[in-house]
Design a protein around this motif. Structure first.
Motif, mmCIF file in Angstrom:
data_model
loop_
_atom_site.group_PDB
_atom_site.id
_atom_site.type_symbol
_atom_site.label_atom_id
_atom_site.label_comp_id
_atom_site.label_asym_id
_atom_site.label_seq_id
_atom_site.Cartn_x
_atom_site.Cartn_y
_atom_site.Cartn_z
ATOM 1 N N ALA A 149 0.835 -1.209 0.000
ATOM 2 C CA ALA A 149 0.000 0.000 0.000
ATOM 3 C C ALA A 149 0.868 1.257 0.000
ATOM 4 O O ALA A 149 0.600 2.225 -0.727
ATOM 5 N N LEU A 150 1.918 1.244 0.809
ATOM 6 C CA LEU A 150 2.811 2.411 0.857
ATOM 7 C C LEU A 150 3.494 2.613 -0.493
ATOM 8 O O LEU A 150 3.606 3.737 -0.993
ATOM 9 N N ALA A 151 3.946 1.511 -1.098
ATOM 10 C CA ALA A 151 4.622 1.615 -2.393
ATOM 11 C C ALA A 151 3.686 2.207 -3.444
ATOM 12 O O ALA A 151 4.068 3.096 -4.220
ATOM 13 N N SER B 217 4.174 5.945 -5.189
ATOM 14 C CA SER B 217 4.394 6.087 -6.635
ATOM 15 C C SER B 217 3.364 7.034 -7.253
ATOM 16 O O SER B 217 3.585 7.582 -8.327
ATOM 17 N N LEU B 218 2.254 7.259 -6.540
ATOM 18 C CA LEU B 218 1.251 8.236 -6.994
ATOM 19 C C LEU B 218 1.546 9.641 -6.463
ATOM 20 O O LEU B 218 0.732 10.547 -6.609
ATOM 21 N N GLY B 219 2.697 9.809 -5.828
ATOM 22 C CA GLY B 219 3.057 11.133 -5.327
ATOM 23 C C GLY B 219 2.459 11.458 -3.971
ATOM 24 O O GLY B 219 2.544 12.593 -3.506
ATOM 25 N N VAL B 220 1.841 10.467 -3.319
ATOM 26 C CA VAL B 220 1.232 10.703 -2.007
ATOM 27 C C VAL B 220 2.305 10.570 -0.934
ATOM 28 O O VAL B 220 3.114 9.633 -0.970
ATOM 29 N N ASP B 221 2.316 11.506 0.013
ATOM 30 C CA ASP B 221 3.308 11.489 1.086
ATOM 31 C C ASP B 221 2.856 10.502 2.163
ATOM 32 O O ASP B 221 2.357 10.881 3.216
ATOM 33 N N ALA B 222 3.029 9.223 1.878
ATOM 34 C CA ALA B 222 2.563 8.164 2.771
ATOM 35 C C ALA B 222 3.732 7.624 3.591
ATOM 36 O O ALA B 222 4.543 6.853 3.104
ATOM 37 N N ASN C 132 2.173 11.699 -12.098
ATOM 38 C CA ASN C 132 2.955 11.324 -10.912
ATOM 39 C C ASN C 132 3.581 9.946 -11.065
ATOM 40 O O ASN C 132 4.741 9.737 -10.679
ATOM 41 N N LEU C 133 2.817 9.001 -11.611
ATOM 42 C CA LEU C 133 3.368 7.652 -11.832
ATOM 43 C C LEU C 133 4.543 7.715 -12.813
ATOM 44 O O LEU C 133 5.579 7.082 -12.617
ATOM 45 N N PHE C 134 4.370 8.517 -13.850
ATOM 46 C CA PHE C 134 5.428 8.701 -14.855
ATOM 47 C C PHE C 134 6.679 9.290 -14.216
ATOM 48 O O PHE C 134 7.802 8.820 -14.428
ATOM 49 N N ASP C 135 6.474 10.306 -13.393
ATOM 50 C CA ASP C 135 7.601 10.984 -12.766
ATOM 51 C C ASP C 135 8.323 10.060 -11.790
ATOM 52 O O ASP C 135 9.556 10.017 -11.729
ATOM 53 N N ASN C 136 7.540 9.301 -11.025
ATOM 54 C CA ASN C 136 8.129 8.353 -10.079
ATOM 55 C C ASN C 136 8.984 7.323 -10.820
ATOM 56 O O ASN C 136 10.123 7.035 -10.428
ATOM 57 N N ALA C 137 8.452 6.778 -11.909
ATOM 58 C CA ALA C 137 9.176 5.755 -12.670
ATOM 59 C C ALA C 137 10.443 6.360 -13.280
ATOM 60 O O ALA C 137 11.513 5.748 -13.279
ATOM 61 N N ARG C 138 10.324 7.586 -13.790
ATOM 62 C CA ARG C 138 11.464 8.261 -14.416
ATOM 63 C C ARG C 138 12.580 8.494 -13.395
ATOM 64 O O ARG C 138 13.754 8.281 -13.662
ATOM 65 N N GLU C 139 12.196 8.941 -12.197
ATOM 66 C CA GLU C 139 13.184 9.206 -11.149
ATOM 67 C C GLU C 139 13.872 7.907 -10.712
ATOM 68 O O GLU C 139 15.091 7.850 -10.623
ATOM 69 N N LEU C 140 13.060 6.882 -10.420
ATOM 70 C CA LEU C 140 13.641 5.655 -9.866
ATOM 71 C C LEU C 140 14.476 4.908 -10.906
ATOM 72 O O LEU C 140 15.411 4.187 -10.554
ATOM 73 N N ALA C 141 14.160 5.087 -12.182
ATOM 74 C CA ALA C 141 14.928 4.410 -13.233
ATOM 75 C C ALA C 141 16.377 4.899 -13.281
ATOM 76 O O ALA C 141 17.239 4.246 -13.853
ATOM 77 N N LYS C 142 16.644 6.042 -12.663
ATOM 78 C CA LYS C 142 18.018 6.581 -12.690
ATOM 79 C C LYS C 142 18.947 5.811 -11.747
ATOM 80 O O LYS C 142 20.171 5.885 -11.894
ATOM 81 N N ILE C 143 18.361 5.128 -10.762
ATOM 82 C CA ILE C 143 19.178 4.470 -9.729
ATOM 83 C C ILE C 143 20.100 3.434 -10.368
ATOM 84 O O ILE C 143 19.664 2.628 -11.194
ATOM 85 N N ALA D 114 10.433 -3.560 -5.188
ATOM 86 C CA ALA D 114 9.870 -4.043 -6.452
ATOM 87 C C ALA D 114 8.530 -3.364 -6.724
ATOM 88 O O ALA D 114 8.255 -2.916 -7.846
ATOM 89 N N ALA D 115 7.706 -3.243 -5.679
ATOM 90 C CA ALA D 115 6.361 -2.683 -5.872
ATOM 91 C C ALA D 115 6.406 -1.204 -6.252
ATOM 92 O O ALA D 115 5.586 -0.730 -7.040
ATOM 93 N N VAL D 116 7.372 -0.473 -5.712
ATOM 94 C CA VAL D 116 7.423 0.964 -6.001
ATOM 95 C C VAL D 116 8.075 1.230 -7.366
ATOM 96 O O VAL D 116 7.991 2.337 -7.905
ATOM 97 N N GLY D 117 8.722 0.188 -7.909
ATOM 98 C CA GLY D 117 9.297 0.345 -9.249
ATOM 99 C C GLY D 117 10.776 0.679 -9.258
ATOM 100 O O GLY D 117 11.305 1.151 -10.266
ATOM 101 N N ALA D 118 11.477 0.400 -8.141
ATOM 102 C CA ALA D 118 12.926 0.631 -8.124
ATOM 103 C C ALA D 118 13.621 -0.522 -8.841
ATOM 104 O O ALA D 118 13.177 -1.654 -8.753
ATOM 105 N N PRO D 119 14.716 -0.233 -9.557
ATOM 106 C CA PRO D 119 15.479 -1.322 -10.168
ATOM 107 C C PRO D 119 16.168 -2.141 -9.066
ATOM 108 O O PRO D 119 16.295 -1.665 -7.941
ATOM 109 N N PRO D 120 16.600 -3.359 -9.379
ATOM 110 C CA PRO D 120 17.292 -4.159 -8.367
ATOM 111 C C PRO D 120 18.488 -3.382 -7.822
ATOM 112 O O PRO D 120 19.209 -2.756 -8.596
ATOM 113 N N LEU D 121 18.667 -3.369 -6.509
ATOM 114 C CA LEU D 121 19.790 -2.637 -5.935
ATOM 115 C C LEU D 121 20.313 -3.372 -4.718
ATOM 116 O O LEU D 121 19.594 -4.139 -4.081
ATOM 117 N N GLU D 122 21.574 -3.135 -4.417
ATOM 118 C CA GLU D 122 22.181 -3.796 -3.265
ATOM 119 C C GLU D 122 22.281 -2.876 -2.062
ATOM 120 O O GLU D 122 22.215 -3.308 -0.930
#
Ligand SMILES: [Zn+2]
Length: 668
Positions: free
Chosen positions: A135-137, A141-146, A437-448, A264-272
């Motif tokens: 739910a938080l993820a 990703s919708l830009g809600v400060d949860a 907001n979903l687009f922006d979230n995905a665009r930001e997290l894809a940079k990681i 994974a749910a928020v759309g971050a790429p795999p990270l260590e």
């Protein structure tokens, strides 16, 4: 952290040619003593004639320029909306669609709560604490400060790389002080806030007694979170907010969140590894997930969802949302709908709007003139660093290296943001904002995990602002601010050096303020200071912090010295650099005296002018609690108190009394 809403400021340019009366003698208040209150002396007439309009919480030169820029953008948006020939999927079509959907108040009224129905159903289905992870993820990703936020940043230790960052969040009021401080004005806002949450829940369909009880629980939860929130002054220390952590470390720090599942749910790429910026907050949040009953979490999430999206729903939500804004900022009425839509559009499609804007508003000759002033100011710092008495040669060489490595970016990006994957249609306004907001979230997290894209700009070019990025060591001046009264291609040199020259000096000095000075020329967090120089610099910083801590807003609320120090240092350094650059410029020798004011006096008037603003007391308190920028009055008077050249230049005009005695802080 907030995305669409963060970019609320937008700017467009008035036409050039304001030059005839650059001095604006009608803006003066000659009854004020310039040495004691230069802000009032320079701006008293302007402030008298320009009261705060009902729909604003502060008003001054920034807001006036912003409004002019908006008026121009408004025409662009209307033209795009009317353009039947716009290619399907083109930026022009998206810009027009967003505006048309936003202006369709009837459709928003008809839709009521429907745009949020899917999200409310998901939240309503929560039964166990473990389900909060997804739910938080989803809401984040919708830009809600949860509860908290995830984003990306340049690795402080290796500025060529992008890493993920987890940050505290989840509070609906502007700062932890609003929850925790024993202060009757904050207490009144707490009460208004809790009542507002209850009324929002009623609008979502709850019965009043249930909503009232739920609001009390939400407020109690947020108050506990506020207690674990890292104070804003502390967050200025890059070491305090940089804790690279692996997944095992995350699980240990905040065990109630299933981190791999969340990422994974928020759309971050795999990270260590990821920066867990505020570990104490996450430890507390994790405990809350276990100990706070799930029904309270459901209400908390419903509240934050509706809080984020109310501005894009029907009148009942818009009106109720404004009541909270009113309590916090003091503004008296809503902005006209088109200005609200325009602000949202600057968040959702800011670079598409800005691309069109700069075509009309920043001619190459004007840009070249700004670059020339910039180079003069830069040279002034080089000169200053070479002669600064308190600094050792070893540190001096490093400082000059850093200065030489500063990247300058003027007006607008060379590469424009690609919106091709974002769908914007003429249907639901809230739906467009959600997809943006979903687009922006995905665009930001894809940079990681990727190398830094140095062509990117943080803000779209129509914004009335400029910024320094410590991790890039770059200074950025947006086309929106390269306009009168900041810059006027036709104005006398004294005015341009006093205004845009000081703005340029301000941004350069950020590279050498309490925070920027901890990063090297490559943008890495690295100590390049010899220990004895570092001690002297810290003492100078402490002098500024102590000076600004004595200033108050709304009668009794003191500025947080440690919070505003960076801006105050940048204001002081920026003004001194611009003054030296003006004196060294070829224009200085032939600069005319106008209406009895010498070129030096015109320079200081121009500096004081662009900070002309007044603010409603509620807004002043909100800024004092959480914003690193002091109010305009102190940006002028506080800065000039440390500038001996000013007292010399204006001494003859002071009818009685000299400058207030006091310790003078010296940095750059
Ligand atoms: Zn600044």
């Amino acid at each position: 952290m907030k995305r669409v809403a963060l970019l609320a400021l937008i700017a467009l340019l008035p036409a050039a040619g304001v030059t005839a009366n650059a001095l604006h003698s009608e803006w003066l208040d000659r009854s004020a003593n310039p040495l004691q209150d230069f802000f009032q002396y320079a701006n008293g007439g302007f402030l008298r004639d320009n009261p705060i309009p009902a729909a604003y919480s502060s008003w001054g030169q920034f807001q006036i320029l912003n409004q002019q820029n908006q008026d121009f953008i408004h025409e662009l948006l209307q033209a795009a909306a009317a353009d039947k020939a716009a290619a399907p999927g083109s930026d022009t079509q998206k810009v027009g669609n967003f505006y048309a959907s936003g202006m369709d108040e009837t459709a928003a009224e008809r839709a009521g709560i429907r745009p949020l129905a899917g999200e409310l159903t998901r939240i309503g289905a929560l039964r166990r604490p473990a389900q909060l992870t997804d739910a938080l993820a989803r809401l984040q990703s919708l830009g809600v400060d949860a509860l908290f936020g995830i984003g990306q940043m340049q690795d402080f230790a290796d500025s060529t790389r992008v890493v993920g960052v987890l940050q505290q969040g989840g509070l609906g009021l502007p700062d932890r002080d609003y929850y925790l401080k024993d202060d009757p004005k904050y207490a009144a806002i707490r009460k208004a806030y809790e009542e507002h949450i209850a009324r929002m829940l009623v609008l979502l369909g709850d019965a009043t007694p249930r909503a009232t009880a739920a609001a009390r629980e939400v407020m109690a939860l947020e108050t506990r979170l506020a207690g674990a929130t890292m104070p804003v002054e502390q967050r200025r220390d890059p070491h305090a907010i940089f804790h690279m952590t692996d997944l095992a470390g995350l699980a240990k720090a905040a065990p109630s969140i299933a981190w791999p599942q969340f990422l994974a749910a928020v759309g971050a790429p795999p990270l260590e590894r990821i920066n867990l910026a505020m570990p104490d907050f996450f430890a507390a949040a994790s405990k809350e997930i276990d100990s706070t009953p799930v029904p309270v979490w459901r209400d908390y999430l419903r509240w934050h969802l509706v809080h984020e999206y109310a501005p894009f729903l029907s009148k009942a939500f818009v009106g109720e949302n404004f009541k909270l804004a009113q309590a916090i900022s003091g503004s008296k009425e809503l902005l006209p709908r088109w200005r609200r839509v325009l602000n949202a559009e600057n968040g959702a499609l800011g670079f598409a709007v800005g691309h069109e804007f700069v075509k009309h508003r920043l001619p190459p000759e004007a840009r070249a003139q700004v670059v020339a002033i910039l180079h003069d100011v830069r040279a002034a710092l080089q000169e200053d660093l070479q002669t600064l008495v308190w600094m050792s040669d070893a540190t001096r060489a490093k400082a000059i290296d850093k200065l030489q490595m500063i990247e300058e970016r003027i007006g607008y990006p060379d590469v424009w943001r690609d919106y091709s994957m974002l769908r914007i249609d003429r249907g639901s306004y809230a739906g467009n904002v959600m997809r943006a907001n979903l687009f922006d979230n995905a665009r930001e997290l894809a940079k990681i995990g990727k190398p830094v894209d140095r062509s990117e700009w943080v803000y779209p070019p129509q914004v009335v602002n400029a910024y320094y990025q410590p991790s890039r060591n770059s200074i950025n001046f947006l086309a929106g601010i390269l306009q009168p009264p900041f810059f006027d291609a036709n104005a006398p040199a004294a005015f341009n050096y006093g205004a845009i020259g000081a703005v340029i000096g301000h941004e350069i000095t950020h590279g050498f303020d309490d925070r920027g000075s901890q990063f090297d020329g490559h943008g890495n967090l690295a100590n390049w200071w010899a220990p004895e120089d570092s001690e002297k610099f810290k003492a100078a910083v402490a002098c500024i912090a102590a000076q600004y801590s004595t200033y108050t807003v709304d009668g009794d609320l003191h500025l947080k010295g440690g919070l505003v120090t960076g801006e105050a240092i940048a204001d002081l350094g920026g003004l001194l650099l611009a003054y030296r650059a003006f004196h060294a410029s070829p224009a200085y020798a032939s600069a005319p005296t106008t209406d009895g004011y010498t070129p030096d006096q015109q320079f200081f008037l121009s500096f004081a002018r662009f900070w002309a603003e007044h603010m409603r007391p509620e807004q002043a308190r909100a800024y004092a609690a959480a914003d690193p920028h002091p109010p305009g009055q102190y940006r002028v008077n506080g800065t000039l108190a440390n500038v001996p050249q000013f007292a010399e230049v204006f001494g003859a005009l002071a009818q009685s009394g000299g400058a207030p005695a006091g310790k003078r802080c010296v940095i750059w």
